[in-house]
Write an enzyme that holds these catalytic residues in place. Structure first.
Site, PDB file in Angstrom:
ATOM      1  N   ASP A  50       8.276  30.979 -14.577  1.00 61.92           N
ATOM      2  CA  ASP A  50       7.829  30.327 -13.335  1.00 61.92           C
ATOM      3  C   ASP A  50       8.915  29.398 -12.795  1.00 61.92           C
ATOM      4  O   ASP A  50       9.078  29.265 -11.583  1.00 61.92           O
ATOM      5  CB  ASP A  50       6.557  29.517 -13.604  1.00 61.92           C
ATOM      6  N   GLU A 124       3.421  22.114  -5.591  1.00 65.59           N
ATOM      7  CA  GLU A 124       2.863  20.807  -5.250  1.00 65.59           C
ATOM      8  C   GLU A 124       3.901  19.850  -4.672  1.00 65.59           C
ATOM      9  O   GLU A 124       5.111  20.076  -4.788  1.00 65.59           O
ATOM     10  CB  GLU A 124       2.218  20.143  -6.477  1.00 65.59           C
ATOM     11  N   ALA A 164      -0.464  24.420 -12.499  1.00 64.67           N
ATOM     12  CA  ALA A 164       0.758  23.792 -13.016  1.00 64.67           C
ATOM     13  C   ALA A 164       0.496  22.302 -13.319  1.00 64.67           C
ATOM     14  O   ALA A 164      -0.468  21.964 -14.016  1.00 64.67           O
ATOM     15  CB  ALA A 164       1.892  24.012 -12.013  1.00 64.67           C
TER      16      ALA A 164
HETATM   17  P1  NAP Z   1       9.527  23.573 -15.709  1.00 66.34           P
HETATM   18  O1  NAP Z   1       9.998  23.296 -17.079  1.00 66.34           O
HETATM   19  O2  NAP Z   1      10.245  24.547 -14.832  1.00 66.34           O
HETATM   20  O3  NAP Z   1       7.977  24.009 -15.754  1.00 66.34           O
HETATM   21  C1  NAP Z   1       7.065  23.401 -16.616  1.00 66.34           C
HETATM   22  C2  NAP Z   1       6.037  24.439 -17.057  1.00 66.34           C
HETATM   23  O4  NAP Z   1       5.173  24.731 -15.929  1.00 66.34           O
HETATM   24  C3  NAP Z   1       6.650  25.782 -17.506  1.00 66.34           C
HETATM   25  O5  NAP Z   1       5.969  26.236 -18.650  1.00 66.34           O
HETATM   26  C4  NAP Z   1       6.400  26.707 -16.312  1.00 66.34           C
HETATM   27  O6  NAP Z   1       6.315  28.090 -16.697  1.00 66.34           O
HETATM   28  C5  NAP Z   1       5.034  26.150 -15.838  1.00 66.34           C
HETATM   29  N1  NAP Z   1       4.667  26.454 -14.446  1.00 66.34           N
HETATM   30  C6  NAP Z   1       5.379  26.328 -13.302  1.00 66.34           C
HETATM   31  N2  NAP Z   1       4.651  26.705 -12.239  1.00 66.34           N
HETATM   32  C7  NAP Z   1       3.428  27.070 -12.716  1.00 66.34           C
HETATM   33  C8  NAP Z   1       2.226  27.546 -12.108  1.00 66.34           C
HETATM   34  N3  NAP Z   1       2.129  27.721 -10.782  1.00 66.34           N
HETATM   35  N4  NAP Z   1       1.161  27.783 -12.913  1.00 66.34           N
HETATM   36  C9  NAP Z   1       1.221  27.584 -14.245  1.00 66.34           C
HETATM   37  N5  NAP Z   1       2.325  27.144 -14.874  1.00 66.34           N
HETATM   38  C10 NAP Z   1       3.417  26.889 -14.116  1.00 66.34           C
HETATM   39  O7  NAP Z   1       9.386  22.145 -14.987  1.00 66.34           O
HETATM   40  P2  NAP Z   1      10.092  21.446 -13.749  1.00 66.34           P
HETATM   41  O8  NAP Z   1      11.351  22.172 -13.382  1.00 66.34           O
HETATM   42  O9  NAP Z   1      10.135  19.998 -14.030  1.00 66.34           O
HETATM   43  O10 NAP Z   1       9.042  21.633 -12.522  1.00 66.34           O
HETATM   44  C11 NAP Z   1       8.558  22.870 -12.136  1.00 66.34           C
HETATM   45  C12 NAP Z   1       7.061  22.801 -12.129  1.00 66.34           C
HETATM   46  O11 NAP Z   1       6.621  22.389 -13.413  1.00 66.34           O
HETATM   47  C13 NAP Z   1       6.480  21.784 -11.149  1.00 66.34           C
HETATM   48  O12 NAP Z   1       6.203  22.379  -9.898  1.00 66.34           O
HETATM   49  C14 NAP Z   1       5.237  21.289 -11.857  1.00 66.34           C
HETATM   50  O13 NAP Z   1       4.055  21.932 -11.394  1.00 66.34           O
HETATM   51  C15 NAP Z   1       5.410  21.663 -13.304  1.00 66.34           C
HETATM   52  N6  NAP Z   1       5.428  20.420 -14.106  1.00 66.34           N
HETATM   53  C16 NAP Z   1       4.399  20.198 -14.954  1.00 66.34           C
HETATM   54  C17 NAP Z   1       4.310  19.007 -15.652  1.00 66.34           C
HETATM   55  C18 NAP Z   1       3.147  18.784 -16.550  1.00 66.34           C
HETATM   56  O14 NAP Z   1       2.341  19.718 -16.692  1.00 66.34           O
HETATM   57  N7  NAP Z   1       2.990  17.612 -17.116  1.00 66.34           N
HETATM   58  C19 NAP Z   1       5.287  18.034 -15.505  1.00 66.34           C
HETATM   59  C20 NAP Z   1       6.344  18.278 -14.635  1.00 66.34           C
HETATM   60  C21 NAP Z   1       6.403  19.493 -13.924  1.00 66.34           C
HETATM   61  P3  NAP Z   1       7.589  28.941 -17.305  1.00 66.34           P
HETATM   62  O15 NAP Z   1       7.646  28.565 -18.735  1.00 66.34           O
HETATM   63  O16 NAP Z   1       7.219  30.368 -17.098  1.00 66.34           O
HETATM   64  O17 NAP Z   1       8.805  28.520 -16.513  1.00 66.34           O
END
Ligand code: NAP
Length: 266
Positions: A50, A124, A164
């Protein structure tokens, strides 16, 4: 018919070998593989998870042609295919046996002293303070003032972003066929000193959210779109609404959102 497919891949060993296999299949079928999209691109294939899907969507500025993901990442919620399904993908794609899942995009217009910036997110928009101080935001929905939020911040998720970060902070999982924005508080304070909603609010597409920061300790804010951090000082207001942009995800008949939720989360 001459098809042009752009490939975007992260750099893991599995992604590289999947890309190689895909290129060979394209050659056999007379499909032109592109590294950067052109005005004739029919499809974007993202190899990775993702995170790579989000990278590609931002790199190519929310493309108007459809996108499909091959999962070589950790979770792969957006991704339609596993790496071993490359052959099946070409066969079904060439036969036109696919659907398009239209995914809404959320946008934030950030108003600063004398200028404004627009940020788009497939998952988001997050608004929060830059340090460990609490963040205070006056929030209106449409023409109505709703609350003075106090806490870590707020997150506004699309339906496809609901699984996410939104889900991690207690928001609801929303079927992507529903076109809504979900406003989820991040660590809201709900005391006699500060009153904030503690659950998500769900908005229809025609309503927007107006946020006016109340600065107490410093004048800095982070606005994040899909995890990309933008640090601002002296933001006067932020408008969050649906963007006119959409992302078209290519899906096959076997795709079932709720089955995906079950297999990825339970
Ligand atoms: P990232 O490491 O690229 O992503 C964090 C995790 O979120 C990964 O496992 C990714 O899947 C998963 N993910 C991303 N979009 C998703 C969706 N629509 N539905 C379900 N899982 C999803 O993190 P980043 O680069 O900081 O930010 C990218 C996204 O990660 C943000 O848009 C945010 O939604 C999410 N995030 C989540 C948290 C949290 O849950 N506490 C914190 C920061 C960001 P893959 O392993 O397949 O890449």
């Amino acid at each position: 018919m001459d098809r042009r497919i752009c490939i975007y891949s992260n750099n893991t060993d599995q992604s590289r070998s999947t890309e190689e296999l895909l290129r060979k299949c394209f050659e056999r079928e007379g499909i032109t593989a592109e590294i950067v999209p052109s005005d004739k691109t029919d499809l974007l294939v993202v190899i990775g998870g993702d995170g790579s899907m989000l990278d590609a969507i931002h790199k190519f500025d929310f493309p108007t042609f459809p996108v499909i993901g091959i999962n070589t990442g950790h979770l792969g919620f957006f991704q339609e295919l596993a790496a071993h399904q490359v052959g099946m993908f070409i066969e079904r794609y060439e036969a036109g046996k696919f659907n398009i899942q239209e995914s809404s995009v959320v946008e934030a217009e950030v108003f600063l002293d004398g200028r404004q910036e627009k940020l788009k997110g497939l998952n988001e928009i997050v608004i929060r303070g830059t340090q460990s101080y609490s963040t205070h935001l006056n929030i209106s929905i449409g023409d109505s003032f709703i609350e003075n939020f106090s806490g870590d911040g707020i997150l506004v998720a699309t339906s496809s972003g609901s699984t996410a970060y939104n889900y991690s902070v207690g928001g609801a999982i929303v079927d992507p066929r529903l076109d809504v924005l979900q406003v989820t508080p991040i660590a809201p304070m709900n005391t006699t000193a500060y009153r904030s909603f503690t659950s998500s609010l769900i908005l229809p597409p025609e309503l927007s959210l107006e946020i006016v920061p109340q600065y107490k300790r410093d004048v800095l804010l982070y606005v994040m779109n899909d995890g990309i951090e933008h640090r601002y000082s002296n933001v006067t207001r932020i408008k969050v609404s649906f963007s006119p942009a959409k992302v078209d995800l290519l899906r096959f008949d076997s795709y079932d959102f709720w089955n995906k939720v079950k297999t990825k989360f339970l």
